[in-house]
Enzyme design. Structure first.
Site, PDB file in Angstrom:
ATOM      1  N   SER A 212     -42.618  -4.264  -8.761  1.00 19.40           N
ATOM      2  CA  SER A 212     -43.957  -4.044  -8.238  1.00 19.40           C
ATOM      3  C   SER A 212     -44.033  -4.579  -6.824  1.00 19.40           C
ATOM      4  O   SER A 212     -43.264  -5.468  -6.439  1.00 19.40           O
ATOM      5  CB  SER A 212     -44.983  -4.765  -9.122  1.00 19.40           C
ATOM      6  OG  SER A 212     -46.261  -4.797  -8.510  1.00 19.40           O
TER       7      SER A 212
ATOM      8  N   TYR B  66     -48.396 -12.035 -13.733  1.00 24.38           N
ATOM      9  CA  TYR B  66     -47.830 -10.710 -13.484  1.00 24.38           C
ATOM     10  C   TYR B  66     -47.028 -10.695 -12.190  1.00 24.38           C
ATOM     11  O   TYR B  66     -45.907 -10.172 -12.140  1.00 24.38           O
ATOM     12  CB  TYR B  66     -48.949  -9.674 -13.429  1.00 24.38           C
ATOM     13  CG  TYR B  66     -48.461  -8.259 -13.229  1.00 24.38           C
ATOM     14  CD1 TYR B  66     -47.889  -7.548 -14.280  1.00 24.38           C
ATOM     15  CD2 TYR B  66     -48.585  -7.622 -11.989  1.00 24.38           C
ATOM     16  CE1 TYR B  66     -47.446  -6.252 -14.106  1.00 24.38           C
ATOM     17  CE2 TYR B  66     -48.145  -6.326 -11.809  1.00 24.38           C
ATOM     18  CZ  TYR B  66     -47.574  -5.640 -12.869  1.00 24.38           C
ATOM     19  OH  TYR B  66     -47.123  -4.356 -12.686  1.00 24.38           O
TER      20      TYR B  66
END
Length: 282
Positions: free
Chosen positions: A165, A178
């Site tokens: 990501s 995350y």
């Protein structure tokens, strides 16, 4: 003319999280080039639905129920895939996500937040929630790799693609677990690339920026379809001033899987983010 044409005929591609928006599109894409697709996810119905879409379009796919954090379930899925489709040639580790219990309410801490009961501050982030998010993203990449990479030993043209990501480059506010987990995925990608280099198993990662998915839609848009304040901040920090389309990940995936084009590429993490990770805000 140099031939860089793509051919995945007969290759077995295992995709975790393959019933989701982004990895579902990746599954459809590689199926169009002749690959046989094993779609893994926790809900068998969703995996079978995606497999049916691929089969109806002329491809070959099958869905398998599997929790990427459960070694026994991974082993069972692996055995079934080998019987149904053959040994794994390409592994795409796409399972992941965030959880509200690992998300702060506010972007910035202000004195007194630590005693408020109506918000989630850094000081009362839920331990189990943080562990769940980290495990799902990082351990949920490690365990499937342990299970399926063994098929690749001694064979040609095998590859592992992890889904990282843009959080791995610049952590977003509110989601420390995350962001940290995706940074671990990027680091792990480089480690694996070195570890498997003598077997010619290439390992790379794609780092998507902001794409609209089932998981984040409610965070990005109000019920009437207008963008939320967080959406507006994202788009103002994205030089291309829009969200990505799922199919815009396909070219990067195909490049990384094409040995003619990227045969000397391993250990990379490629952002596909409209310039978000390159923009300083000035």
């Amino acid at each position: 003319m140099r031939d860089y044409s793509m051919n995945l005929e007969g290759k077995v591609v295992v995709i975790t999280g393959g019933s989701g928006v982004l990895c579902g599109e990746l599954a459809s894409c590689v199926a169009e080039y002749g690959a046989k697709i094993a779609i893994l996810g926790r809900r068998l119905s969703a995996c079978e639905k995606k497999a049916s879409e691929i089969n109806e379009a002329g491809g070959t796919a099958k869905g398998y129920a599997c929790d990427v954090l459960d070694k026994e379930q991974l082993k069972k899925a692996h055995e079934d895939i080998k019987k149904d489709l053959g040994p794994c040639d390409i592994l795409i580790n796409g399972a992941g996500g965030n959880n509200p219990r690992a998300t702060t309410t506010e972007e910035y801490f202000h004195a007194g937040d630590e005693i408020k009961d109506d918000i989630m501050s850094f000081f009362n982030l839920d331990k189990e929630g943080v562990e769940y998010v980290f495990n799902l993203n990082f351990v949920g990449t490690l365990l499937p790799t342990q299970e399926f990479a063994i098929d690749m030993i001694g064979r040609e043209g095998c590859s592992i693609i992890n889904i990282s990501s843009m959080n791995a480059f610049t952590p977003l506010t509110k989601i420390p677990a995350y962001s940290g987990a995706k940074a671990a995925v990027s680091n792990f990608t480089k480690w694996l690339a070195v570890h498997f280099s003598k077997e010619n198993i290439r390992v790379n990662a794609i780092a998507p920026g902001f794409f609209v998915t089932a998981q984040n839609k409610a965070l990005l848009f109000n019920e009437d379809g207008t963008p939320t304040p967080r959406s507006e901040k994202i788009l103002s920090a994205t030089p291309m001033e829009r969200f990505g389309e799922a199919e815009e990940l396909n070219g990067t995936l195909l490049y990384l899987l094409n040995d003619k084009m990227s045969g000397f590429v391993t250990g990379t993490v490629i952002p596909v983010d409209g310039g978000f990770s390159a923009y300083s805000g000035v």
